[in-house]
Design a protein around this motif. Structure first.
Motif, mmCIF file in Angstrom:
data_model
loop_
_atom_site.group_PDB
_atom_site.id
_atom_site.type_symbol
_atom_site.label_atom_id
_atom_site.label_comp_id
_atom_site.label_asym_id
_atom_site.label_seq_id
_atom_site.Cartn_x
_atom_site.Cartn_y
_atom_site.Cartn_z
ATOM 1 N N PRO A 89 0.842 -1.208 0.000
ATOM 2 C CA PRO A 89 0.000 0.000 0.000
ATOM 3 C C PRO A 89 0.874 1.254 0.000
ATOM 4 O O PRO A 89 1.987 1.253 0.516
ATOM 5 N N TYR A 90 0.357 2.302 -0.589
ATOM 6 C CA TYR A 90 1.077 3.570 -0.608
ATOM 7 C C TYR A 90 0.094 4.708 -0.411
ATOM 8 O O TYR A 90 -1.101 4.566 -0.650
ATOM 9 N N ASP A 91 0.609 5.828 0.059
ATOM 10 C CA ASP A 91 -0.190 7.031 0.257
ATOM 11 C C ASP A 91 0.288 8.103 -0.703
ATOM 12 O O ASP A 91 1.486 8.259 -0.930
ATOM 13 N N ILE A 92 -0.654 8.845 -1.246
ATOM 14 C CA ILE A 92 -0.349 9.998 -2.078
ATOM 15 C C ILE A 92 -0.886 11.214 -1.342
ATOM 16 O O ILE A 92 -2.075 11.284 -1.034
ATOM 17 N N THR A 93 -0.003 12.153 -1.018
ATOM 18 C CA THR A 93 -0.409 13.386 -0.354
ATOM 19 C C THR A 93 -0.440 14.490 -1.393
ATOM 20 O O THR A 93 0.552 14.727 -2.090
ATOM 21 N N LEU A 94 -1.576 15.145 -1.515
ATOM 22 C CA LEU A 94 -1.771 16.205 -2.491
ATOM 23 C C LEU A 94 -1.360 17.528 -1.873
ATOM 24 O O LEU A 94 -1.805 17.865 -0.778
ATOM 25 N N LEU A 95 -0.503 18.278 -2.542
ATOM 26 C CA LEU A 95 0.058 19.510 -1.989
ATOM 27 C C LEU A 95 -0.244 20.688 -2.904
ATOM 28 O O LEU A 95 0.282 20.785 -4.006
ATOM 29 N N GLY A 96 -1.117 21.568 -2.447
ATOM 30 C CA GLY A 96 -1.474 22.759 -3.211
ATOM 31 C C GLY A 96 -2.554 22.469 -4.236
ATOM 32 O O GLY A 96 -3.046 21.360 -4.355
ATOM 33 N N ASN A 97 -2.937 23.495 -4.963
ATOM 34 C CA ASN A 97 -3.830 23.292 -6.099
ATOM 35 C C ASN A 97 -3.034 22.519 -7.140
ATOM 36 O O ASN A 97 -1.883 22.840 -7.405
ATOM 37 N N LEU A 98 -3.637 21.498 -7.729
ATOM 38 C CA LEU A 98 -2.890 20.628 -8.627
ATOM 39 C C LEU A 98 -3.411 20.670 -10.046
ATOM 40 O O LEU A 98 -4.617 20.710 -10.275
ATOM 41 N N CYS A 99 -2.476 20.615 -10.974
ATOM 42 C CA CYS A 99 -2.766 20.387 -12.380
ATOM 43 C C CYS A 99 -1.757 19.334 -12.821
ATOM 44 O O CYS A 99 -0.545 19.582 -12.827
ATOM 45 N N ILE A 100 -2.241 18.133 -13.122
ATOM 46 C CA ILE A 100 -1.370 16.981 -13.365
ATOM 47 C C ILE A 100 -1.742 16.298 -14.672
ATOM 48 O O ILE A 100 -2.910 16.157 -14.998
ATOM 49 N N MET A 101 -0.714 15.825 -15.382
ATOM 50 C CA MET A 101 -0.907 14.928 -16.518
ATOM 51 C C MET A 101 -0.301 13.589 -16.124
ATOM 52 O O MET A 101 0.851 13.533 -15.669
ATOM 53 N N HIS A 102 -1.061 12.517 -16.278
ATOM 54 C CA HIS A 102 -0.625 11.168 -15.907
ATOM 55 C C HIS A 102 -0.630 10.307 -17.168
ATOM 56 O O HIS A 102 -1.643 10.232 -17.871
ATOM 57 N N ILE A 103 0.510 9.686 -17.459
ATOM 58 C CA ILE A 103 0.622 8.789 -18.607
ATOM 59 C C ILE A 103 0.866 7.384 -18.074
ATOM 60 O O ILE A 103 1.809 7.157 -17.314
#
Length: 111
Positions: A76-90
């Motif tokens: 298992p892993y955790d993703i912590t979101l920091l700030g307003n985000l704009c992300i591209m995921h490939i």
């Protein structure tokens, strides 16, 4: 939150499974817990705004600020979101990244 998913063009479909754009407002400090299963494909994340931190049990956390290859996790892993985000995921297909980059897969392990 806005999410847009795309199917790659015919020319990229042998290499890329999918790509997505995410835009999150006012989420700083939110944590998403997830589990990924071992596979031979890699993911690439581009952060145009904000950053994310990925923590895996038993390993040092790493922060994606601009761009990173992300390995697959068998824990298992955790993703912590920091700030307003704009992300591209490939999300690449198995061994799909090599024909495009010529980077040997062993160089992308444990990173």
């Amino acid at each position: 939150m806005q999410t847009t998913n795309y199917t790659p063009s015919a020319a990229l479909s042998p290499f890329i499974e999918s790509y997505s754009f995410f835009h999150f407002d006012n989420i700083s400090g939110d944590i998403i817990s997830a589990r990924d299963f071992p596979r031979t494909a890699k993911d690439m994340i581009f952060c145009f705004e904000g950053s994310i931190e990925i923590s895996v049990q038993g390993q040092d956390a790493f922060k994606v600020v601009e761009a990173a290859f992300v390995n697959n996790f068998d824990r298992p892993y955790d993703i912590t979101l920091l700030g307003n985000l704009c992300i591209m995921h490939i999300r690449f297909k198995p061994n799909g990244i090599y024909p495009l980059t010529k980077i040997p897969l062993f160089e992308l392990l444990n990173g």
